[in-house]
Write an enzyme that holds these catalytic residues in place. Structure first.
Site, PDB file in Angstrom:
ATOM      1  N   ASP A  44      39.350  70.985  -4.562  1.00 46.24           N
ATOM      2  CA  ASP A  44      39.388  69.556  -4.861  1.00 46.24           C
ATOM      3  C   ASP A  44      38.322  69.201  -5.893  1.00 46.24           C
ATOM      4  OD1 ASP A  44      40.381  66.747  -3.958  1.00 46.24           O
ATOM      5  OD2 ASP A  44      38.200  66.599  -3.986  1.00 46.24           O
ATOM      6  N   TYR A  49      33.573  64.806 -11.773  1.00 47.33           N
ATOM      7  CA  TYR A  49      32.625  65.819 -11.291  1.00 47.33           C
ATOM      8  C   TYR A  49      32.095  66.700 -12.426  1.00 47.33           C
ATOM      9  CZ  TYR A  49      34.925  64.720  -6.791  1.00 47.33           C
ATOM     10  OH  TYR A  49      35.467  64.084  -5.705  1.00 47.33           O
ATOM     11  N   LYS A  74      41.367  64.437 -10.502  1.00 52.07           N
ATOM     12  CA  LYS A  74      41.505  62.973 -10.375  1.00 52.07           C
ATOM     13  C   LYS A  74      41.209  62.247 -11.677  1.00 52.07           C
ATOM     14  CE  LYS A  74      39.570  63.656  -5.757  1.00 52.07           C
ATOM     15  NZ  LYS A  74      38.459  64.596  -5.885  1.00 52.07           N
ATOM     16  N   HIS A 107      41.452  58.113  -8.797  1.00 54.45           N
ATOM     17  CA  HIS A 107      40.221  58.308  -8.018  1.00 54.45           C
ATOM     18  C   HIS A 107      39.833  57.078  -7.176  1.00 54.45           C
ATOM     19  CE1 HIS A 107      36.512  61.128  -8.234  1.00 54.45           C
ATOM     20  NE2 HIS A 107      36.532  60.522  -7.071  1.00 54.45           N
TER      21      HIS A 107
HETATM   22  P1  NAD Z   1      30.739  66.834   2.996  1.00 57.38           P
HETATM   23  O1  NAD Z   1      30.910  65.936   4.152  1.00 57.38           O
HETATM   24  O2  NAD Z   1      31.686  67.931   2.766  1.00 57.38           O
HETATM   25  O3  NAD Z   1      29.251  67.356   3.090  1.00 57.38           O
HETATM   26  C1  NAD Z   1      28.801  68.394   2.278  1.00 57.38           C
HETATM   27  C2  NAD Z   1      27.398  68.797   2.713  1.00 57.38           C
HETATM   28  O4  NAD Z   1      27.371  69.125   4.108  1.00 57.38           O
HETATM   29  C3  NAD Z   1      26.965  70.070   1.985  1.00 57.38           C
HETATM   30  O5  NAD Z   1      26.345  69.748   0.788  1.00 57.38           O
HETATM   31  C4  NAD Z   1      26.017  70.722   2.971  1.00 57.38           C
HETATM   32  O6  NAD Z   1      24.728  70.214   2.789  1.00 57.38           O
HETATM   33  C5  NAD Z   1      26.536  70.250   4.315  1.00 57.38           C
HETATM   34  N1  NAD Z   1      27.315  71.296   5.003  1.00 57.38           N
HETATM   35  C6  NAD Z   1      28.441  71.933   4.573  1.00 57.38           C
HETATM   36  N2  NAD Z   1      28.908  72.772   5.507  1.00 57.38           N
HETATM   37  C7  NAD Z   1      28.047  72.677   6.560  1.00 57.38           C
HETATM   38  C8  NAD Z   1      27.998  73.304   7.825  1.00 57.38           C
HETATM   39  N3  NAD Z   1      28.913  74.191   8.219  1.00 57.38           N
HETATM   40  N4  NAD Z   1      26.967  72.976   8.655  1.00 57.38           N
HETATM   41  C9  NAD Z   1      26.038  72.066   8.290  1.00 57.38           C
HETATM   42  N5  NAD Z   1      26.040  71.426   7.103  1.00 57.38           N
HETATM   43  C10 NAD Z   1      27.049  71.734   6.244  1.00 57.38           C
HETATM   44  O7  NAD Z   1      30.607  65.849   1.733  1.00 57.38           O
HETATM   45  P2  NAD Z   1      31.058  65.694   0.248  1.00 57.38           P
HETATM   46  O8  NAD Z   1      30.664  66.853  -0.584  1.00 57.38           O
HETATM   47  O9  NAD Z   1      30.565  64.357  -0.116  1.00 57.38           O
HETATM   48  O10 NAD Z   1      32.636  65.636   0.328  1.00 57.38           O
HETATM   49  C11 NAD Z   1      33.433  66.796   0.262  1.00 57.38           C
HETATM   50  C12 NAD Z   1      34.355  66.770  -0.925  1.00 57.38           C
HETATM   51  O11 NAD Z   1      35.170  65.595  -0.916  1.00 57.38           O
HETATM   52  C13 NAD Z   1      33.647  66.694  -2.277  1.00 57.38           C
HETATM   53  O12 NAD Z   1      33.100  67.922  -2.675  1.00 57.38           O
HETATM   54  C14 NAD Z   1      34.759  66.190  -3.156  1.00 57.38           C
HETATM   55  O13 NAD Z   1      35.647  67.244  -3.491  1.00 57.38           O
HETATM   56  C15 NAD Z   1      35.436  65.195  -2.244  1.00 57.38           C
HETATM   57  N6  NAD Z   1      34.966  63.801  -2.462  1.00 57.38           N
HETATM   58  C16 NAD Z   1      35.858  62.888  -2.913  1.00 57.38           C
HETATM   59  C17 NAD Z   1      35.475  61.577  -3.110  1.00 57.38           C
HETATM   60  C18 NAD Z   1      36.478  60.591  -3.592  1.00 57.38           C
HETATM   61  O14 NAD Z   1      36.100  59.464  -3.942  1.00 57.38           O
HETATM   62  N7  NAD Z   1      37.740  60.930  -3.637  1.00 57.38           N
HETATM   63  C19 NAD Z   1      34.159  61.162  -2.840  1.00 57.38           C
HETATM   64  C20 NAD Z   1      33.266  62.114  -2.372  1.00 57.38           C
HETATM   65  C21 NAD Z   1      33.685  63.425  -2.175  1.00 57.38           C
END
Ligand code: NAD
Length: 273
Positions: A44, A49, A74, A107
């Site tokens: 994704d 990004y 997106k 997005h």
């Molecule tokens: P997430 O909830 O996936 O959190 C990621 C963080 O959680 C990591 O950086 C790490 O520090 C921690 N983590 C990961 N695996 C773990 C584990 N097993 N145990 C403990 N901690 C752990 O948050 P995110 O990155 O904000 O969201 C995921 C994805 O969603 C993004 O990479 C992106 O692709 C998407 N996204 C989309 C939008 C949108 O507006 N459409 C906005 C934000 C994110």
């Protein structure tokens, strides 16, 4: 890899691997390669990004047949405001350089542009460079406006979804309309001590799993495809390993009680960026 079938007939692997804020160009490529090695088949990304090039490079370097990997990108907000949607899509296609895009999402909903942008997305869909089109962060009122056009039903709505903000109303709305929900920030995006919650710790201990696996599994059992992000290979594997256990009704009810109507990310009703 488990999959869900979209309203276009295409299979989307679950969970997906989120690539927002993967740091460093080569480190980004390496993190995606390690995710693909761990077994992820759904990436994704987004124009915003700035790492579509790294995603494409990793897909090509992985040696995995293109058709086995599902790639989402997106359309960013500025191009909706200026109306150059087709050009933005071509740019993403060029940066990814993987032939076609599996899923192209709007997005964020931009005030006054929701239906205009969707009509432009349908043009792109007809052009054949993308298999499915959908939206992200769209509210029910935005989806209603799109559905009222009587054209293509979005294949996906990607939204913030974690236990403090469970999106239950949206989940049942999407289910009724045949729109697949995917969850961003499923682990709390590092913005809250979500994974330290005692309720989750208790459930995790009972199943011999981690709290991250419990919240990802909670989304899967609600029919939602989670998109966790991690640059750490061990956590990448942990976040994939969510199919060997089942949360029972009591677990699901206890997690449902964590609902606080509390977003950890931006509110789509206030898109000033
Ligand atoms: P997430 O909830 O996936 O959190 C990621 C963080 O959680 C990591 O950086 C790490 O520090 C921690 N983590 C990961 N695996 C773990 C584990 N097993 N145990 C403990 N901690 C752990 O948050 P995110 O990155 O904000 O969201 C995921 C994805 O969603 C993004 O990479 C992106 O692709 C998407 N996204 C989309 C939008 C949108 O507006 N459409 C906005 C934000 C994110």
């Amino acid at each position: 890899m488990k999959t869900v079938v979209l309203n276009t007939g295409y299979a989307m692997p679950t969970p997906g691997f989120g690539v927002y804020r993967l740091s460093g160009e080569q480190e980004g490529v390496d993190a995606i390669l390690s995710a693909l090695e761990a077994g992820y088949r759904h990436l994704d990304t987004a124009a915003f990004y700035g790492n579509e090039k790294a995603v494409g490079k990793a897909v090509r370097q992985s040696g995995i047949p293109r058709e086995e990997i599902f790639v989402t990108t997106k359309l960013w907000n500025d191009v909706q405001r200026t109306g150059i949607v087709a050009e933005a899509f071509e740019k993403s296609l060029e940066l990814l350089d993987i032939g076609y895009i599996d899923l192209y999402l709007v997005h964020w909903p931009i005030e006054g542009k929701v239906t205009e942008t969707w009509l432009a997305m349908e043009e792109i869909y007809r052009s054949g460079g993308v298999k499915s089109i959908g939206v992200s962060n769209h509210r029910i009122q935005d989806l209603e406006a799109i559905l009222a056009l009587g054209g293509t039903v979005p294949a996906v709505n990607q939204l913030e979804c974690q236990p403090y903000f469970s999106q239950e109303e949206m989940r049942s709305y999407c289910e009724e309309k045949g729109i697949q929900m995917t969850a961003w920030g499923p682990l709390g995006s590092n913005r809250a001590p979500l994974l330290e919650e005692q309720v989750l710790k208790g459930i995790a201990a009972k199943h011999g799993k981690t709290t991250a696996q419990v919240v990802l599994r909670w989304n899967v059992q609600r029919g939602i495809v989670p998109l966790p992000k991690s640059q750490n290979p061990q956590r990448q594997r942990e976040n994939l390993d969510i199919f060997g256990f089942v949360l029972d009704e009591g677990d699901m009810a206890d997690i449902a009680k964590m609902e606080q109507n509390r977003r950890l990310g931006p509110d789509p009703s206030n898109v000033t960026f």
